[in-house]
Motif scaffolding. Sequence first.
Motif, mmCIF file in Angstrom:
data_model
loop_
_atom_site.group_PDB
_atom_site.id
_atom_site.type_symbol
_atom_site.label_atom_id
_atom_site.label_comp_id
_atom_site.label_asym_id
_atom_site.label_seq_id
_atom_site.Cartn_x
_atom_site.Cartn_y
_atom_site.Cartn_z
ATOM 1 N N CYS A 173 -4.535 18.253 5.378
ATOM 2 C CA CYS A 173 -3.210 17.788 5.775
ATOM 3 C C CYS A 173 -3.118 16.266 5.675
ATOM 4 O O CYS A 173 -2.065 15.726 5.301
ATOM 5 N N SER A 174 -4.211 15.582 6.001
ATOM 6 C CA SER A 174 -4.229 14.125 5.813
ATOM 7 C C SER A 174 -4.072 13.783 4.341
ATOM 8 O O SER A 174 -3.341 12.851 3.978
ATOM 9 N N LEU A 175 -4.745 14.542 3.483
ATOM 10 C CA LEU A 175 -4.615 14.316 2.041
ATOM 11 C C LEU A 175 -3.179 14.551 1.592
ATOM 12 O O LEU A 175 -2.646 13.809 0.755
ATOM 13 N N GLY A 176 -2.532 15.581 2.143
ATOM 14 C CA GLY A 176 -1.141 15.842 1.803
ATOM 15 C C GLY A 176 -0.237 14.682 2.172
ATOM 16 O O GLY A 176 0.663 14.300 1.407
ATOM 17 N N ILE A 177 -0.457 14.101 3.342
ATOM 18 C CA ILE A 177 0.335 12.947 3.767
ATOM 19 C C ILE A 177 0.064 11.748 2.862
ATOM 20 O O ILE A 177 0.981 11.009 2.487
ATOM 21 N N ILE A 178 -1.195 11.565 2.493
ATOM 22 C CA ILE A 178 -1.551 10.461 1.592
ATOM 23 C C ILE A 178 -0.843 10.619 0.254
ATOM 24 O O ILE A 178 -0.284 9.652 -0.289
ATOM 25 N N ILE A 179 -0.844 11.824 -0.290
ATOM 26 C CA ILE A 179 -0.167 12.081 -1.561
ATOM 27 C C ILE A 179 1.325 11.791 -1.442
ATOM 28 O O ILE A 179 1.941 11.200 -2.336
ATOM 29 N N THR A 180 1.916 12.185 -0.319
ATOM 30 C CA THR A 180 3.349 11.950 -0.106
ATOM 31 C C THR A 180 3.672 10.461 -0.066
ATOM 32 O O THR A 180 4.715 10.037 -0.567
ATOM 33 N N LEU A 258 -8.010 8.727 9.160
ATOM 34 C CA LEU A 258 -7.800 7.285 9.357
ATOM 35 C C LEU A 258 -7.025 6.677 8.191
ATOM 36 O O LEU A 258 -6.149 5.820 8.389
ATOM 37 N N LEU A 259 -7.333 7.139 6.971
ATOM 38 C CA LEU A 259 -6.620 6.631 5.792
ATOM 39 C C LEU A 259 -5.160 7.052 5.824
ATOM 40 O O LEU A 259 -4.265 6.255 5.487
ATOM 41 N N ALA A 260 -4.889 8.291 6.224
ATOM 42 C CA ALA A 260 -3.511 8.769 6.311
ATOM 43 C C ALA A 260 -2.723 7.967 7.339
ATOM 44 O O ALA A 260 -1.561 7.616 7.111
ATOM 45 N N VAL A 261 -3.341 7.676 8.481
ATOM 46 C CA VAL A 261 -2.682 6.881 9.526
ATOM 47 C C VAL A 261 -2.366 5.482 8.998
ATOM 48 O O VAL A 261 -1.262 4.956 9.206
ATOM 49 N N LEU A 262 -3.310 4.889 8.303
ATOM 50 C CA LEU A 262 -3.111 3.548 7.757
ATOM 51 C C LEU A 262 -1.968 3.524 6.745
ATOM 52 O O LEU A 262 -1.109 2.633 6.779
ATOM 53 N N LEU A 263 -1.938 4.513 5.851
ATOM 54 C CA LEU A 263 -0.920 4.526 4.797
ATOM 55 C C LEU A 263 0.459 4.881 5.331
ATOM 56 O O LEU A 263 1.468 4.351 4.856
ATOM 57 N N ILE A 264 0.526 5.785 6.305
ATOM 58 C CA ILE A 264 1.844 6.145 6.847
ATOM 59 C C ILE A 264 2.427 4.974 7.631
ATOM 60 O O ILE A 264 3.644 4.810 7.720
ATOM 61 N N ALA A 265 1.550 4.119 8.181
ATOM 62 C CA ALA A 265 2.032 2.931 8.880
ATOM 63 C C ALA A 265 2.669 1.936 7.927
ATOM 64 O O ALA A 265 3.519 1.131 8.322
ATOM 65 N N LYS A 266 2.278 1.989 6.651
ATOM 66 C CA LYS A 266 2.822 1.075 5.644
ATOM 67 C C LYS A 266 3.907 1.730 4.793
ATOM 68 O O LYS A 266 4.472 1.092 3.904
ATOM 69 N N ALA A 267 4.197 2.986 5.068
ATOM 70 C CA ALA A 267 5.071 3.759 4.184
ATOM 71 C C ALA A 267 6.512 3.257 4.196
ATOM 72 O O ALA A 267 6.975 2.663 5.172
#
Length: 274
Positions: A173-180, A258-267
């Motif tokens: 699910c984190s990977l899915g968020i990263i892809i999005t 952690l990567l998903a959290v970081l990227l969604i914060a910058k989204a």
Amino acid sequence: MLRSDANFVNTRTFRKGTRFHWAKTFILAENELKAVWHNKPLFVNAFLNPILYLVFFMAGLRGMTGGILVNGIEVDFLAFTLPGILMMLVISLMGHTVYRSTIDKRWGLLGYKFMNGISPLSYVTGLMVYPFFVFLVQGVLLAVLSLFYGITYSITNLILAISLGIVGIIFWCSLGIIITTRINDYHQRDIVLGLMTLPILFTAPTFYAIESAPVYIQFISWFNPITYQVTAIRSFFLGQPDILMIIIATAISIILLLLAVLLIAKAELVSNEH
């Protein structure tokens, strides 16, 4: 706080918002479950899938194959492939996270949630509540159905295996968020997800012992996260915990979270989806 173009999060503000808020996460999770409940065909399909995989696919193949050797011990084909079915279900649940995070970006709900105090960590974990719930029911359902085929597990091993499956959900699910967050074109995103699924599933020991595969597949399997996840889950089911695989499966899930959290914060708060 929004920049003047209203498209980006002020990262200095939201990078600090990494605390986990139970109350706001529960509210987000409740909204996710309500959204799914209104889409009952999706809900029903989630619970039919494990039945179809086990009863019509794996049970049929079981009659064509003998046991599979695992650490020198012959294991029933159905007992061996049950963790593989679970991983198929885990990956399929990634699509829900992709869909929900895409909707949030497209209609500006991501920014609305951030502005109302939902931290990136709470947002990411909140999107995983539905996959957690569905997987829990699917795992128990598969374990109960396997009893009718003479496959039994201890309650402790079942709980540990399903718990590790939930750790796997965190990864996918984190990977899915990263892809999005990285792909705004839904055609490209669908192509990436479609092309990724089958190679990932079939270059790992999901339905066969990796030792019996060609050398190039064995090589690829070392870089495939499912190899570590399915092997760790299988080790619990078989009552022979593989500590190394469990540690690797857990570590990569934490890294992706952690990567998903970081990227969604910058989204981007408003998607340019086309």
